[in-house]
Design an enzyme around this catalytic site. Structure first.
Site, PDB file in Angstrom:
ATOM      1  N   ASP A  99      -1.609  -5.212   4.461  1.00  0.00           N
ATOM      2  CA  ASP A  99      -2.979  -4.724   4.576  1.00  0.00           C
ATOM      3  C   ASP A  99      -4.070  -5.636   4.028  1.00  0.00           C
ATOM      4  OD1 ASP A  99      -0.994  -2.665   4.728  1.00  0.00           O
ATOM      5  OD2 ASP A  99      -2.587  -1.195   4.703  1.00  0.00           O
ATOM      6  N   LYS A 100      -4.095  -5.859   2.724  1.00  0.00           N
ATOM      7  CA  LYS A 100      -5.193  -6.613   2.117  1.00  0.00           C
ATOM      8  C   LYS A 100      -4.910  -8.102   2.074  1.00  0.00           C
ATOM      9  CE  LYS A 100      -6.452  -2.501   1.537  1.00  0.00           C
ATOM     10  NZ  LYS A 100      -5.221  -1.999   2.141  1.00  0.00           N
TER      11      LYS A 100
ATOM     12  N   CYS B 111       4.848  -1.936   8.272  1.00  0.00           N
ATOM     13  CA  CYS B 111       5.199  -0.599   8.756  1.00  0.00           C
ATOM     14  C   CYS B 111       4.988  -0.480  10.265  1.00  0.00           C
ATOM     15  CB  CYS B 111       4.381   0.449   8.021  1.00  0.00           C
ATOM     16  SG  CYS B 111       4.728   0.507   6.247  1.00  0.00           S
TER      17      CYS B 111
ATOM     18  N   GLU C 240      -7.215   4.907  -0.790  1.00  0.00           N
ATOM     19  CA  GLU C 240      -7.045   5.574   0.497  1.00  0.00           C
ATOM     20  C   GLU C 240      -6.709   7.041   0.281  1.00  0.00           C
ATOM     21  OE1 GLU C 240      -5.427   1.863   3.236  1.00  0.00           O
ATOM     22  OE2 GLU C 240      -4.016   3.392   2.564  1.00  0.00           O
TER      23      GLU C 240
ATOM     24  N   SER D  60      -5.766   5.470   5.371  1.00  0.00           N
ATOM     25  CA  SER D  60      -4.723   4.623   5.934  1.00  0.00           C
ATOM     26  C   SER D  60      -4.895   4.560   7.446  1.00  0.00           C
ATOM     27  CB  SER D  60      -3.344   5.202   5.597  1.00  0.00           C
ATOM     28  OG  SER D  60      -2.345   4.624   6.395  1.00  0.00           O
TER      29      SER D  60
ATOM     30  N   ASP E 114       0.827  -1.210   0.000  1.00  0.00           N
ATOM     31  CA  ASP E 114       0.000   0.000   0.000  1.00  0.00           C
ATOM     32  C   ASP E 114       0.861   1.259   0.000  1.00  0.00           C
ATOM     33  OD1 ASP E 114      -1.923  -2.008   0.567  1.00  0.00           O
ATOM     34  OD2 ASP E 114      -3.198  -0.522   1.522  1.00  0.00           O
TER      35      ASP E 114
END
Length: 562
Positions: free
Chosen positions: A125-126, A197, A450, A476, A83
């Site tokens: 994330d996904k 992150c 986002e 985000s 992302d």
């Protein structure tokens, strides 16, 4: 091959000698086709995503555990994108739709090869929710192990840095608050290791929720990527999946209404990413759980205190959260609110896991507080409704200055993220404005980008405490400031966001759960009469398919055959 295994239909008997021969061509042995479960390893390693850079190391330890546990390891690749790399440009259109492709691809491989069980390896994330969706859909024994977060970078602006610090710094550079030399130095020092992150964004939120759902080993969500404990947990995960396969502990015995409710509670208590709302709705749908996730957030939010505060809500990052006790410590404090009998991948309940957990580090009440002395008496996520969001909108009070929990401002309307970003950096957004970004929803985007950079630019320009932003797109997990996303119905589907005009007044009331456009019902009807649905932005490829089939954000933005 034992008749009880799904894989026996592929490998047992003389009629399947061809399949055995093909696997023997890769070095598998006769002993691999005996009374042993075939464990698929869905590995999303690549060198595109920092959070997935170490997953081959993790996978090797998983294989070791599978061999110890008496299983046969069979690894296959799964796509993953970053992302952070894809933010702020055309690439972000393609991020959320990958969640569906990930779930579909794991389903297809697992069913085609009749895998007996799955180990899901991801970090970001996904990918994490996509894999959990696949597990729920397949309903075979499945467990997840994540790659862990990266360590925080050099201190800047009062906290350890991460990649998002650069976008805040860009706004500061534009405002003359830092030098170009300081900006360039930050680029080299803000992301010192691989891993997801280090802030508490969607990636780390979803890793914590995988643990809260019972799909990972206790205490595993937040162990940093570069720590040896991460590899030991991977080995234990491999052993555990073999036990799950033999005991018939399938995914839906873990992913159900009980664990979904616990995950909602966890999101509220942690003030996790707003994207978790949509992902939990999608997972619940795949699991066939009889629960309305949006309703759960609305109902449980006022009675679930926020007891965790991590960047972007504080200076502490995910390594600090782990050292403070992570999900087990948080759950120990909030056990009276949880569905204690929810089953987990260990074969024990969530209450049993937490009561037996040994904490390696002392408590830190600046990161995790008790129920009696929380950071906030209300949860860190809120679902809003009103004439601007008839279905739902989602916000994050845990990352909003309390002075902005009720905000009324004048609309500045943009039909894309790119136009809004340009206006912010050009200084055209002023104190008291509500930035409206529309046609960025699942269908309108398409792909529901986002609005990450817009919020970071407002922060860098010193406007994060005097403006707000509303959108049918997403945010985000690292964004802070007054914002509302996931507005449903989206503008492209004729939602009220489509008829907002410059100068309209908008009120965001986080406490009461209201998003209101100060325009009369009669005026809104007149504007809708004149409104025309825009033509699709994309007419070919996967995005065109997603735009046609995606549900609203309030339903998880999932691809639906109906």
């Amino acid at each position: 091959m034992a008749k009880g295994w799904r894989s026996s239909e592929v490998f047992a008997g003389a009629q399947n000698a061809g399949a055995r021969a093909l696997w023997k061509s890769m070095g598998y042995c006769d002993g691999d086709f005996g009374d042993r479960p075939v464990i698929g390893i869905a590995n999303s390693w690549n060198t595109l995503v920092p959070g997935h850079f170490n997953l081959n190391l993790v996978s090797e330890q998983v294989k070791k555990g599978i061999h110890r546990g008496g299983g046969v390891a069979a690894e296959f690749g799964v796509i993953a994108s970053c992302d952070g790399v894809c933010e702020g440009h055309r690439g972000m259109h393609f991020i959320l739709p990958q969640r569906e492709v990930i779930a579909d691809s794991i389903e297809l491989v697992s069913e085609a090869h009749h895998l007996d069980a799955l180990v899901l390896i991801a970090s970001c994330d996904k990918i994490v929710p996509g894999m959990l969706m696949a597990a729920a859909r397949l309903d075979i024994p499945a467990i997840m192990v994540t790659g862990g977060p990266m360590l925080g970078g050099v201190e800047f602006d009062g906290r350890k840095t991460d990649e998002t610090s650069l976008h805040e710094a860009l706004g500061m550079l534009a405002a003359g608050r830092i030098t170009e030399e300081q900006f360039r130095s930050l680029e080299n020092l803000c992301a010192p290791t691989c891993g997801s992150c280090s802030f508490f964004g969607t990636a780390n939120t979803m890793c914590c929720l995988a643990e809260a759902l019972g799909m990972t080993l206790p205490g595993s969500a937040l162990v940093p990527a570069v720590y040896s404990e991460r590899l030991r947990l991977a080995c234990e995960t491999g052993e555990t999946i073999c036990r799950m396969a033999r005991e018939g502990l399938t995914a839906r015995r873990i992913l159900n209404s009980l664990s979904i409710e616990n995950a909602v509670r966890a999101t509220l208590a942690m003030s996790g990413s707003t994207n978790a709302v949509m992902h939990l709705a999608a997972i619940a749908g795949e699991a066939g759980a009889d629960v309305d996730v949006m309703d759960l957030f609305s109902r449980l939010g006022p009675e679930t205190p926020q007891i965790v505060r991590v960047n972007p809500a504080s200076k502490w990052n995910t390594e600090d959260f782990w050292m403070a006790g992570g999900v087990p410590r948080m759950f120990r404090h909030m056990m009276p609110l949880l569905r204690k009998d929810a089953l987990t991948c260990t074969g024990r309940t969530i209450e049993e896991n937490v009561s037996e957990y040994i904490f390696p580090f002392p408590e830190n009440d600046e990161v995790i507080k008790t129920m009696e002395a929380p950071f906030s008496p209300r949860g860190g996520i809120a679902v809003l409704r009103g004439n601007l969001a008839p279905d739902t909108g989602v916000t994050k009070p845990g990352a909003i200055d309390p002075a902005l929990h009720v905000f009324t401002g004048e609309a500045r309307v943009f039909d894309s993220e790119d136009d809004a970003n340009g206006a912010i950096l050009a200084g055209r957004i002023k104190d008291g404005n509500v930035v409206v970004i529309r046609y960025e929803g699942p269908k309108g985007g398409p792909g529901m980008r986002e609005m990450y950079r817009a919020m970071k630019y407002l922060y860098g320009m010193g406007l994060n405490k005097t403006t707000a932003l509303v959108t049918d797109g997403r945010f985000s997990g690292t964004n802070n400031g007054c914002f509302v996303g996931h507005i449903s119905p989206e503008a492209a589907e004729g939602g009220p966001l489509a008829i907002v005009q410059d100068g309209d007044m908008i009120t965001i009331d986080v406490i009461q759960g209201i998003l209101h456009l100060h325009v009369s019902e009669e005026e809104m009807k007149e504007r809708f009469t004149a409104w025309k649905k825009p033509e699709p932005k994309i007419t070919k490829g996967h995005l065109a398919l997603y735009a046609k089939l995606a549900s609203s954000a309030s339903k998880g933005a999932v691809v639906r055959a109906d």
